[in-house]
Design a protein around this motif. Structure first.
Motif, PDB file in Angstrom:
ATOM      1  N   SER A 234      66.386  21.031  50.506  1.00 23.05           N
ATOM      2  CA  SER A 234      67.060  20.148  51.461  1.00 23.05           C
ATOM      3  C   SER A 234      66.177  19.842  52.665  1.00 23.05           C
ATOM      4  O   SER A 234      66.326  18.808  53.308  1.00 23.05           O
ATOM      5  N   GLY A 235      65.235  20.738  52.955  1.00 21.91           N
ATOM      6  CA  GLY A 235      64.347  20.521  54.092  1.00 21.91           C
ATOM      7  C   GLY A 235      62.954  20.061  53.704  1.00 21.91           C
ATOM      8  O   GLY A 235      62.092  19.886  54.555  1.00 21.91           O
ATOM      9  N   SER A 236      62.728  19.874  52.406  1.00 19.87           N
ATOM     10  CA  SER A 236      61.403  19.461  51.936  1.00 19.87           C
ATOM     11  C   SER A 236      61.570  18.455  50.798  1.00 19.87           C
ATOM     12  O   SER A 236      61.681  18.823  49.625  1.00 19.87           O
ATOM     13  N   LEU A 237      61.600  17.188  51.165  1.00 20.76           N
ATOM     14  CA  LEU A 237      61.884  16.141  50.191  1.00 20.76           C
ATOM     15  C   LEU A 237      60.698  15.215  49.930  1.00 20.76           C
ATOM     16  O   LEU A 237      60.840  14.195  49.260  1.00 20.76           O
ATOM     17  N   GLU A 238      59.530  15.560  50.466  1.00 22.10           N
ATOM     18  CA  GLU A 238      58.384  14.669  50.373  1.00 22.10           C
ATOM     19  C   GLU A 238      57.962  14.418  48.917  1.00 22.10           C
ATOM     20  O   GLU A 238      57.644  13.281  48.535  1.00 22.10           O
TER      21      GLU A 238
ATOM     22  N   GLN B  27      68.475   8.431  54.506  1.00 22.62           N
ATOM     23  CA  GLN B  27      69.794   8.619  55.120  1.00 22.62           C
ATOM     24  C   GLN B  27      70.157  10.102  55.174  1.00 22.62           C
ATOM     25  O   GLN B  27      70.676  10.594  56.179  1.00 22.62           O
ATOM     26  N   PHE B  28      69.854  10.826  54.100  1.00 27.21           N
ATOM     27  CA  PHE B  28      70.135  12.264  54.067  1.00 27.21           C
ATOM     28  C   PHE B  28      69.324  12.997  55.132  1.00 27.21           C
ATOM     29  O   PHE B  28      69.835  13.876  55.837  1.00 27.21           O
ATOM     30  N   GLU B  29      68.039  12.632  55.266  1.00 28.67           N
ATOM     31  CA  GLU B  29      67.165  13.295  56.224  1.00 28.67           C
ATOM     32  C   GLU B  29      67.589  13.042  57.664  1.00 28.67           C
ATOM     33  O   GLU B  29      67.363  13.871  58.547  1.00 28.67           O
ATOM     34  N   GLU B  30      68.220  11.906  57.897  1.00 26.62           N
ATOM     35  CA  GLU B  30      68.663  11.579  59.253  1.00 26.62           C
ATOM     36  C   GLU B  30      69.890  12.376  59.667  1.00 26.62           C
ATOM     37  O   GLU B  30      70.194  12.505  60.850  1.00 26.62           O
ATOM     38  N   GLU B  31      70.613  12.899  58.692  1.00 23.21           N
ATOM     39  CA  GLU B  31      71.823  13.661  58.986  1.00 23.21           C
ATOM     40  C   GLU B  31      71.479  15.099  59.301  1.00 23.21           C
ATOM     41  O   GLU B  31      70.569  15.686  58.734  1.00 23.21           O
ATOM     42  N   GLU B  32      72.226  15.691  60.224  1.00 23.07           N
ATOM     43  CA  GLU B  32      71.999  17.086  60.597  1.00 23.07           C
ATOM     44  C   GLU B  32      72.674  17.998  59.580  1.00 23.07           C
ATOM     45  O   GLU B  32      73.873  17.870  59.324  1.00 23.07           O
ATOM     46  N   PRO B  33      71.935  18.945  58.988  1.00 29.13           N
ATOM     47  CA  PRO B  33      72.508  19.813  57.972  1.00 29.13           C
ATOM     48  C   PRO B  33      73.364  20.945  58.538  1.00 29.13           C
ATOM     49  O   PRO B  33      74.040  21.628  57.811  1.00 29.13           O
ATOM     50  N   HIS B  34      73.291  21.146  59.859  1.00 29.97           N
ATOM     51  CA  HIS B  34      74.030  22.258  60.448  1.00 29.97           C
ATOM     52  C   HIS B  34      75.085  21.757  61.422  1.00 29.97           C
ATOM     53  O   HIS B  34      74.956  20.688  62.010  1.00 29.97           O
ATOM     54  N   ALA B  35      76.116  22.535  61.592  1.00 34.35           N
ATOM     55  CA  ALA B  35      77.127  22.217  62.594  1.00 34.35           C
ATOM     56  C   ALA B  35      76.491  22.299  63.978  1.00 34.35           C
ATOM     57  O   ALA B  35      75.585  23.097  64.197  1.00 34.35           O
TER      58      ALA B  35
ATOM     59  N   MET C   1      59.797  19.783  58.184  1.00 36.35           N
ATOM     60  CA  MET C   1      60.442  18.665  58.871  1.00 36.35           C
ATOM     61  C   MET C   1      60.276  17.379  58.072  1.00 36.35           C
ATOM     62  O   MET C   1      59.174  17.059  57.625  1.00 36.35           O
ATOM     63  N   PRO C   2      61.344  16.609  57.888  1.00 39.31           N
ATOM     64  CA  PRO C   2      61.255  15.341  57.158  1.00 39.31           C
ATOM     65  C   PRO C   2      60.300  14.357  57.839  1.00 39.31           C
ATOM     66  O   PRO C   2      60.279  14.262  59.069  1.00 39.31           O
ATOM     67  N   GLU C   3      59.554  13.648  57.040  1.00 34.81           N
ATOM     68  CA  GLU C   3      58.567  12.702  57.571  1.00 34.81           C
ATOM     69  C   GLU C   3      59.217  11.629  58.434  1.00 34.81           C
ATOM     70  O   GLU C   3      58.638  11.171  59.426  1.00 34.81           O
ATOM     71  N   VAL C   4      60.431  11.232  58.067  1.00 32.58           N
ATOM     72  CA  VAL C   4      61.116  10.184  58.821  1.00 32.58           C
ATOM     73  C   VAL C   4      61.379  10.617  60.267  1.00 32.58           C
ATOM     74  O   VAL C   4      61.293   9.816  61.202  1.00 32.58           O
ATOM     75  N   LYS C   5      61.676  11.899  60.457  1.00 34.20           N
ATOM     76  CA  LYS C   5      61.895  12.408  61.812  1.00 34.20           C
ATOM     77  C   LYS C   5      60.585  12.423  62.601  1.00 34.20           C
ATOM     78  O   LYS C   5      60.562  12.100  63.793  1.00 34.20           O
ATOM     79  N   LEU C   6      59.502  12.813  61.951  1.00 31.38           N
ATOM     80  CA  LEU C   6      58.203  12.865  62.629  1.00 31.38           C
ATOM     81  C   LEU C   6      57.759  11.464  63.048  1.00 31.38           C
ATOM     82  O   LEU C   6      57.239  11.272  64.160  1.00 31.38           O
ATOM     83  N   ASP C   7      57.971  10.491  62.175  1.00 34.94           N
ATOM     84  CA  ASP C   7      57.590   9.115  62.498  1.00 34.94           C
ATOM     85  C   ASP C   7      58.387   8.596  63.683  1.00 34.94           C
ATOM     86  O   ASP C   7      57.852   7.893  64.551  1.00 34.94           O
ATOM     87  N   ARG C   8      59.662   8.947  63.730  1.00 32.56           N
ATOM     88  CA  ARG C   8      60.523   8.497  64.829  1.00 32.56           C
ATOM     89  C   ARG C   8      60.077   9.109  66.148  1.00 32.56           C
ATOM     90  O   ARG C   8      60.023   8.429  67.181  1.00 32.56           O
ATOM     91  N   ILE C   9      59.740  10.391  66.130  1.00 35.57           N
ATOM     92  CA  ILE C   9      59.281  11.076  67.344  1.00 35.57           C
ATOM     93  C   ILE C   9      57.950  10.497  67.818  1.00 35.57           C
ATOM     94  O   ILE C   9      57.747  10.266  69.009  1.00 35.57           O
TER      95      ILE C   9
END
Length: 221
Positions: free
Chosen positions: A84-88, A108-116, A153-161
Motif C-alpha cells: 500500500s505504501g510502495s506502488l511504483e 487517487q489511492f496514493e492521494e488518500e490518507e491510509p490512517h485515521a 513515499m508515493p511519487e505523486v506526493k513527492l512531485d507535489r511537494i
C-alpha cells in the motif's frame, strides 16, 4: 457465466480483508479493494504482458501458474515488490500496458490518507521523530527524493511537494518528512528513518540520528 482470466473468477481465492484504522471491524482494506478493481479490469493480453514484465521478479515456473491479476498481485505482495505504501512497480507495469485509467486509480489511492487523523505515535516516539527529522533536514540535501522513495513515499506526493517548494531544497525535505510522518500515522518510527538512510548509503547521517536518539533516551531515564 464465464470470467476472464484477468479478473477475479467465481472460484478465485479471495485476498483476506484487513481492518482499516479508524473504521469498523468489517471494513475492507482500501489497498486490496484497489487491487481487486485493477485485476477485474485486465484483459488476457494485458495480463500476459504484465507477466512478461515480471520475469526478473518471479520465477518462470511460478509465473506459468498465474491465471489472473489477483494471483500476480498476491505473489508480488509476498515478495514485497508492491504494498500500500510502495506502488511504483505496479505503476510501471500499468504504464507499460498503456492503461492510464488504472494508473489514475493508483494516483487517487496514493492521494488518500491510509490512517485515521488521530492515529499518531505516542508522545515519546513523536519527540524522537522530531529530533531525527531535524538532524536529517540539516544533513541531507539533493538526495532527499531518494530517501523518501526508500521510505515508501508515493511519487505523486513527492512531485507535489517539489512543485510547491521549488528552488527550496531544505523546505522540500522538511515537508516531505512531515508528510511521511502524517502518512504513516502511528506506524511512523525513527528506526524506519535510520533504515532508509542506510538503504541510501547515507550512513554518516544515520549515525548522527542514532547518536541524537541515544542522547535523548539517556536523558529521559
Amino acid at each position: 457465466m464465464d470470467f476472464p482470466s484477468g479478473g477475479w473468477g467465481r472460484d478465485a481465492e479471495v485476498l483476506p480483508a484487513r481492518p482499516v484504522p479508524g473504521a469498523g471491524p468489517g471494513a475492507v482494506n482500501p489497498f486490496l479493494s484497489l487491487l481487486h478493481s485493477i485485476s477485474s479490469g485486465l484483459t488476457d493480453t494485458e495480463l500476459s504482458a504484465m507477466k512478461f514484465l515480471c520475469r526478473d521478479k518471479i520465477r518462470k515456473r511460478k509465473l506459468e501458474t498465474v491465471q489472473s491479476g489477483r494471483e500476480l498481485f498476491s505473489i508480488l505482495m509476498e515478495q514485497q515488490e508492491i504494498s500500500s505504501g510502495s506502488l511504483e512497480f505496479l505503476r510501471k507495469l500499468l504504464q507499460h500496458i498503456d492503461r492510464d485509467d488504472l494508473v489514475a486509480q493508483l494516483v487517487q489511492f496514493e492521494e488518500e490518507e491510509p490512517h485515521a487523523p488521530d492515529a499518531q505515535p505516542d508522545a515519546h516516539e513523536k519527540g524522537l521523530l522530531k529530533a531525527a527529522i531535524a538532524v536529517i533536514c540539516d544533513n541531507v540535501g539533493k538526495e532527499w527524493k531518494k530517501l523518501m522513495r526508500e521510505l515508501g513515499m508515493p511519487e505523486v506526493k513527492l512531485d507535489r511537494i517539489e512543485a510547491a517548494h521549488r528552488f527550496n531544497l531544505y523546505e522540500q525535505l522538511v515537508q516531505a518528512l512531515l508528510e511521511w510522518q502524517k502518512w504513516k500515522g502511528k506506524d511512523a518510527k525513527v528506526a524506519d528513518l535510520i533504515k532508509a538512510l542506510r538503504g541510501c548509503s547515507l550512513n554518516l547521517v544515520a549515525d548522527m540520528v542514532e547518536e541524537k536518539i541515544s542522547q535523548l533516551n539517556t536523558g529521559a531515564r
